[in-house]
Scaffold this active site. Structure first.
Site, mmCIF file in Angstrom:
data_model
loop_
_atom_site.group_PDB
_atom_site.id
_atom_site.type_symbol
_atom_site.label_atom_id
_atom_site.label_comp_id
_atom_site.label_asym_id
_atom_site.label_seq_id
_atom_site.Cartn_x
_atom_site.Cartn_y
_atom_site.Cartn_z
ATOM 1 N N ARG A 19 -5.158 -3.012 22.778
ATOM 2 C CA ARG A 19 -5.049 -2.578 21.378
ATOM 3 C C ARG A 19 -3.923 -1.577 21.176
ATOM 4 O O ARG A 19 -4.053 -0.604 20.434
ATOM 5 C CB ARG A 19 -6.388 -1.991 20.884
ATOM 6 C CG ARG A 19 -7.552 -2.953 20.974
ATOM 7 C CD ARG A 19 -7.331 -4.199 20.128
ATOM 8 N NE ARG A 19 -8.387 -5.180 20.373
ATOM 9 C CZ ARG A 19 -8.299 -6.161 21.266
ATOM 10 N NH1 ARG A 19 -7.181 -6.306 21.975
ATOM 11 N NH2 ARG A 19 -9.280 -7.006 21.458
ATOM 12 N N SER A 73 -13.647 -3.190 13.613
ATOM 13 C CA SER A 73 -14.100 -2.182 14.577
ATOM 14 C C SER A 73 -13.332 -0.889 14.344
ATOM 15 O O SER A 73 -12.115 -0.855 14.532
ATOM 16 C CB SER A 73 -13.892 -2.683 16.006
ATOM 17 O OG SER A 73 -14.645 -3.852 16.242
ATOM 18 N N GLU A 96 -9.383 3.063 15.789
ATOM 19 C CA GLU A 96 -8.491 1.928 15.942
ATOM 20 C C GLU A 96 -7.558 1.760 14.742
ATOM 21 O O GLU A 96 -6.390 1.430 14.915
ATOM 22 C CB GLU A 96 -9.296 0.654 16.177
ATOM 23 C CG GLU A 96 -8.449 -0.543 16.549
ATOM 24 C CD GLU A 96 -9.270 -1.692 17.102
ATOM 25 O OE1 GLU A 96 -9.196 -2.796 16.549
ATOM 26 O OE2 GLU A 96 -9.992 -1.470 18.088
#
EC number: 1.3.1.98
Length: 378
Positions: free
Chosen positions: A166, A250, A370
């Site tokens: 990520r 998320s 995130e």
């Protein structure tokens, strides 16, 4: 520069928060996109690029600068792929799930497990988007990047983007700046030509999600439909009528920790070892060789642990919210922060901070957000 009347960012982000920017530009062609950004950069004003708005938490105050909406679309077959593979160049503003649907219809494998992920194609490499064991690092060949430092469009190989879990050299993590500042104009993917019949399903995580044995086969269409159904059950497919989808997906990253730290967590906490990086080859000049070679250093691979599990076992179950707050955890998925109607960015940030504090107090680990945070502090 194709300026339009500014629209509140709350209407352009999936979390449905964000003030109205001072200026807004809508770029439908790559020339519009390049010209708009060069103009903004030359003026030295704050800027923000918005595609699908699915990975943004933007503050409630008006954005003091220019927001550039990326609306470029198009998929082009390119040459240069090895036999049995196909290369596609995709404009940055192309809807990601529409791209996945196109590849499935064309019998091309490599991104089908990422069905249903909201956003635009140009955002995918920035955080090395992935799901169910597939990541874009596996199929990305290169990008066209409009570099802020030079104002020129440059072809950048995927190997130069530092793609990790990520993350990439282009991502502005919370509290930091990207290693390289620019805007993606297009991405090029290389996919496997498997056709429309059944083929072996690679990847244990994907097979587990699909309920398949190690030697199982499936069609691309079957994988896509199963993934979409699974994501919908978790509130991870956008639906205006489902408040659980008014989120940024998320909100916290699954944590990457050392093997020794992972052993301090409860045994039932889900975890996945991260493949160890291979040691580089050691070359010893013959004239300097004395017959001895230093033994390799033994290291244990880092471990990825489930942020959702940590949140729930810190006492914050699905649907949790602070008193009088309109922000809450999804009723379907403890990793998604949702806007239950009229929540402010401040309320979402307050909930995120509370979650971080509870997990840190319980397990000694600070979860990292995130999404990209603009005008918001945690």
């Amino acid at each position: 520069m194709p300026a339009i009347t500014p629209i509140p960012l709350a209407e352009l982000t999936t979390l449905r928060v964000g003030g109205t920017p001072e200026r807004m530009v809508e770029a439908h062609t790559r020339n519009d996109l390049v010209d708009a950004l060069r103009t903004v950069w030359a003026d030295g004003e704050p800027w923000l690029v918005v595609g699908g708005g699915s990975n943004l938490l933007v503050g409630d105050e008006p954005f003091d600068g220019t927001v550039v909406l990326v609306r470029t679309t198009g998929i082009e077959r390119m040459g240069g792929a090895p036999d049995g593979r196909a290369r596609l160049r995709v404009e940055a503003g192309h809807d990601w799930d529409a791209l996945v649907a196109y590849t499935v219809a064309e019998g091309l494998a490599g991104i089908e497990a990422m069905s249903g992920i909201p956003g635009r194609a140009g955002a995918a490499p920035i955080q090395n988007v992935g799901a169910y064991g597939q990541e874009i690092v596996e199929t990305l060949v290169e990008i066209e990047l409009l570099d802020e430092a030079t104002g020129e469009v440059e072809v950048v190989p995927a190997a130069d983007l530092e793609l990790g879990f990520r993350t990439s050299a282009l991502k502005a993590h919370y509290g930091s700046v990207p290693k390289r500042s620019g805007v993606i104009v297009s991405i090029t993917l290389e996919l496997l030509e498997v056709g429309h019949g059944e083929f072996p399903v690679r990847g244990a995580q994907l097979r587990q999600a699909l309920g398949m044995d190690a030697d199982a086969t499936a069609t691309l269409r079957g994988i896509r439909e199963t993934v979409l159904s699974t994501r919908a059950r978790k509130g991870m497919v956008l639906d205006d009528g489902d408040l659980d989808t008014h989120s940024a997906g998320s909100f916290f990253q699954n944590a990457i920790v050392s093997a020794s730290f992972a052993r301090t967590l409860p045994a039932e906490c889900p975890r996945w070892p991260i493949a160890a990086t291979l040691d580089p080859v050691t070359v010893i000049p013959l004239a300097a060789y004395d017959g001895l070679v230093a033994p390799p250093v033994s290291t244990r691979p880092d471990v990825k642990v489930s942020a959702a599990w940590l949140i729930e076992h810190a006492g914050l179950g699905k649907g949790f919210h602070l008193p009088r707050s309109r922000a809450a955890l999804s009723s379907k998925h403890a990793l998604a922060l949702t806007n239950r109607g009229g929540a402010t960015a401040g309320e979402l940030a307050q909930l995120a901070r509370f979650i971080q504090q509870r997990v840190q107090s319980e397990f000694g680990l600070m979860l990292q957000p995130e999404p990209v945070l603009v005008g918001v502090e945690l």
